[in-house]
Design a protein around this motif. Structure first.
Motif, PDB file in Angstrom:
ATOM      1  N   ARG A  54       0.838  -1.202   0.000  1.00  0.00           N
ATOM      2  CA  ARG A  54       0.000   0.000   0.000  1.00  0.00           C
ATOM      3  C   ARG A  54       0.875   1.256   0.000  1.00  0.00           C
ATOM      4  O   ARG A  54       0.580   2.238  -0.694  1.00  0.00           O
ATOM      5  CB  ARG A  54      -0.912  -0.004   1.224  1.00  0.00           C
ATOM      6  N   ALA A  55       1.966   1.209   0.771  1.00  0.00           N
ATOM      7  CA  ALA A  55       2.886   2.352   0.812  1.00  0.00           C
ATOM      8  C   ALA A  55       3.518   2.592  -0.552  1.00  0.00           C
ATOM      9  O   ALA A  55       3.679   3.741  -0.990  1.00  0.00           O
ATOM     10  CB  ALA A  55       3.973   2.109   1.863  1.00  0.00           C
ATOM     11  N   LEU A  56       3.877   1.512  -1.245  1.00  0.00           N
ATOM     12  CA  LEU A  56       4.550   1.640  -2.541  1.00  0.00           C
ATOM     13  C   LEU A  56       3.672   2.363  -3.550  1.00  0.00           C
ATOM     14  O   LEU A  56       4.161   3.216  -4.308  1.00  0.00           O
ATOM     15  CB  LEU A  56       4.930   0.249  -3.059  1.00  0.00           C
ATOM     16  N   ILE A  57       2.393   2.040  -3.575  1.00  0.00           N
ATOM     17  CA  ILE A  57       1.479   2.682  -4.523  1.00  0.00           C
ATOM     18  C   ILE A  57       1.502   4.197  -4.342  1.00  0.00           C
ATOM     19  O   ILE A  57       1.591   4.969  -5.306  1.00  0.00           O
ATOM     20  CB  ILE A  57       0.046   2.143  -4.336  1.00  0.00           C
ATOM     21  N   ALA A  86      18.788  -1.301  -9.219  1.00  0.00           N
ATOM     22  CA  ALA A  86      18.965  -0.342 -10.319  1.00  0.00           C
ATOM     23  C   ALA A  86      18.894   1.095  -9.806  1.00  0.00           C
ATOM     24  O   ALA A  86      19.700   1.952 -10.201  1.00  0.00           O
ATOM     25  CB  ALA A  86      17.906  -0.574 -11.391  1.00  0.00           C
ATOM     26  N   THR A  87      17.953   1.374  -8.916  1.00  0.00           N
ATOM     27  CA  THR A  87      17.804   2.738  -8.387  1.00  0.00           C
ATOM     28  C   THR A  87      18.964   3.099  -7.479  1.00  0.00           C
ATOM     29  O   THR A  87      19.506   4.210  -7.560  1.00  0.00           O
ATOM     30  CB  THR A  87      16.477   2.876  -7.618  1.00  0.00           C
ATOM     31  N   TYR A  88      19.355   2.186  -6.591  1.00  0.00           N
ATOM     32  CA  TYR A  88      20.479   2.471  -5.683  1.00  0.00           C
ATOM     33  C   TYR A  88      21.766   2.730  -6.467  1.00  0.00           C
ATOM     34  O   TYR A  88      22.523   3.656  -6.148  1.00  0.00           O
ATOM     35  CB  TYR A  88      20.690   1.302  -4.725  1.00  0.00           C
ATOM     36  N   GLU A  89      22.013   1.925  -7.486  1.00  0.00           N
ATOM     37  CA  GLU A  89      23.242   2.127  -8.269  1.00  0.00           C
ATOM     38  C   GLU A  89      23.200   3.462  -9.009  1.00  0.00           C
ATOM     39  O   GLU A  89      24.205   4.164  -9.093  1.00  0.00           O
ATOM     40  CB  GLU A  89      23.436   0.975  -9.255  1.00  0.00           C
ATOM     41  N   ARG A  90      22.035   3.812  -9.521  1.00  0.00           N
ATOM     42  CA  ARG A  90      21.914   5.078 -10.254  1.00  0.00           C
ATOM     43  C   ARG A  90      22.074   6.285  -9.332  1.00  0.00           C
ATOM     44  O   ARG A  90      22.751   7.255  -9.676  1.00  0.00           O
ATOM     45  CB  ARG A  90      20.555   5.140 -10.963  1.00  0.00           C
ATOM     46  N   TYR A 123       6.646  10.170  -5.991  1.00  0.00           N
ATOM     47  CA  TYR A 123       8.080  10.437  -6.133  1.00  0.00           C
ATOM     48  C   TYR A 123       8.751   9.674  -7.257  1.00  0.00           C
ATOM     49  O   TYR A 123       9.947   9.868  -7.499  1.00  0.00           O
ATOM     50  CB  TYR A 123       8.788  10.153  -4.801  1.00  0.00           C
ATOM     51  N   GLY A 124       8.009   8.804  -7.938  1.00  0.00           N
ATOM     52  CA  GLY A 124       8.593   8.099  -9.073  1.00  0.00           C
ATOM     53  C   GLY A 124       9.736   7.185  -8.678  1.00  0.00           C
ATOM     54  O   GLY A 124       9.735   6.580  -7.602  1.00  0.00           O
ATOM     55  N   ASP A 125      10.727   7.109  -9.549  1.00  0.00           N
ATOM     56  CA  ASP A 125      11.871   6.221  -9.331  1.00  0.00           C
ATOM     57  C   ASP A 125      12.866   6.915  -8.400  1.00  0.00           C
ATOM     58  O   ASP A 125      13.925   7.382  -8.817  1.00  0.00           O
ATOM     59  CB  ASP A 125      12.528   5.886 -10.673  1.00  0.00           C
ATOM     60  N   SER A 126      12.533   6.957  -7.127  1.00  0.00           N
ATOM     61  CA  SER A 126      13.300   7.709  -6.143  1.00  0.00           C
ATOM     62  C   SER A 126      13.901   6.792  -5.090  1.00  0.00           C
ATOM     63  O   SER A 126      13.613   5.590  -5.046  1.00  0.00           O
ATOM     64  CB  SER A 126      12.387   8.715  -5.439  1.00  0.00           C
ATOM     65  N   THR A 127      14.710   7.372  -4.212  1.00  0.00           N
ATOM     66  CA  THR A 127      15.253   6.626  -3.077  1.00  0.00           C
ATOM     67  C   THR A 127      14.136   6.060  -2.221  1.00  0.00           C
ATOM     68  O   THR A 127      14.186   4.903  -1.784  1.00  0.00           O
ATOM     69  CB  THR A 127      16.136   7.534  -2.215  1.00  0.00           C
ATOM     70  N   ASP A 128      13.104   6.868  -1.969  1.00  0.00           N
ATOM     71  CA  ASP A 128      12.002   6.440  -1.114  1.00  0.00           C
ATOM     72  C   ASP A 128      11.290   5.230  -1.715  1.00  0.00           C
ATOM     73  O   ASP A 128      10.956   4.273  -1.008  1.00  0.00           O
ATOM     74  CB  ASP A 128      11.013   7.587  -0.904  1.00  0.00           C
TER      75      ASP A 128
END
Length: 274
Positions: A95-98, A139-143, A104-109
């Motif tokens: 539910r939080a992810l949605i 992928a997000t963490y590396e970016r 915030y899109g493709d973010s750290t959060d």
């Protein structure tokens, strides 16, 4: 995992401070989130759950897709996971992810919530289903943080452990090796997280029949765990037992017997202390 409790609190505060005007009265929500996190920090998870459920009700007054709802759900998921209520934890994270992804899109959060979903799915034994979430997180963490960050290492170790549980041992080697190298570069050799990565890699080598590659890694894990956890650590005893089995497979029976005796002594000492 409880590094995420602090992260969740900071995230909630930052969102509240940056996204909403002074005319919004969120005092009750903030108070209940703070109380919930303090209780979690004190390992009083029942109280933490109660406070965060109240905080969720407060957050929902601002709308079902409000950022405060998302951050509170993520925090509640962490508490459920600590209570071993894995189904509830996964549902809260989803539910939080949605909400967080939509805002915030493709973010750290978003990556952090994906990481949390993957972690609880692994604990439920759903390794194959967890892998897509791990891939997204990595992928997000590396970016955002680079290939040699601690967050990248955590996702790599999680990926390697998922492959190991699925008996996809060859695929597990690379992520676990990278994870260990990054953690050693960040923390130095004598660190418990380095030991965890090396241990997982050693177990993979054993499963692949690569006893000669596993043996020195088990030995190094023993050295690290003795230094970081102490000579009476159950983790150290477990490592010694597995190391002894590898030594025996290599025909080094005397070394194996000696190590087994030490492991047994540690286990007896632990049993007496209970």
């Amino acid at each position: 995992m409880f590094r995420f409790f602090a992260a969740a609190t900071v995230l909630a505060s930052l969102i509240a401070a940056s996204a909403f005007g002074a005319d919004v009265d969120e005092t009750e929500w903030k108070n209940k989130v703070t109380a919930g996190m303090r209780a979690a920090g004190a390992h009083d998870y029942a109280k933490s759950e109660q406070e965060l459920v109240k905080a969720l009700h407060e957050a929902q007054r601002f709308g079902a897709l409000d950022a405060r709802v998302g951050t509170t759900l993520n925090s509640l998921g962490l508490v459920y996971r600590a209570e071993k209520k894995y189904g509830d934890a996964e549902a809260s994270y989803r539910r939080a992810l949605i909400i967080i992804q939509s805002m915030y899109g493709d973010s750290t959060d978003t990556a952090n919530v994906n990481f949390n979903i993957a972690g609880v799915m692994l604990e439920e034994g759903h390794q194959a289903e967890a892998l897509p979430y791990i891939v997204k997180t990595l992928a997000t963490y590396e970016r955002l943080f680079g290939s040699n960050s601690e967050k990248t290492a955590a996702a790599l170790c999680m990926q390697g452990d998922a492959y190991r549980a699925l008996k996809r041992f060859q695929e597990a080697e690379g992520p676990l090796h990278r994870c260990g190298d990054i953690r050693e570069a960040v923390h130095g050799l004598y660190n418990s997280e380095v030991a965890d990565a090396l241990y997982s890699l050693a177990v993979v080598y054993v499963a692949e029949g690569k006893a000669s590659a596993a043996e020195p890694r088990f030995k190094l894990v023993e050295q690290i765990r003795e230094k970081t956890a102490g000579i009476t650590s159950p983790l150290l005893a477990q490592t010694m037992e597995e190391h002894a089995a590898v030594l025996k497979s290599l025909g080094r029976d005397d070394e194996a017997a000696k190590l087994s005796r030490v492991a047994e002594a540690i286990k007896k000492s632990e049993a007496k202390g209970k």
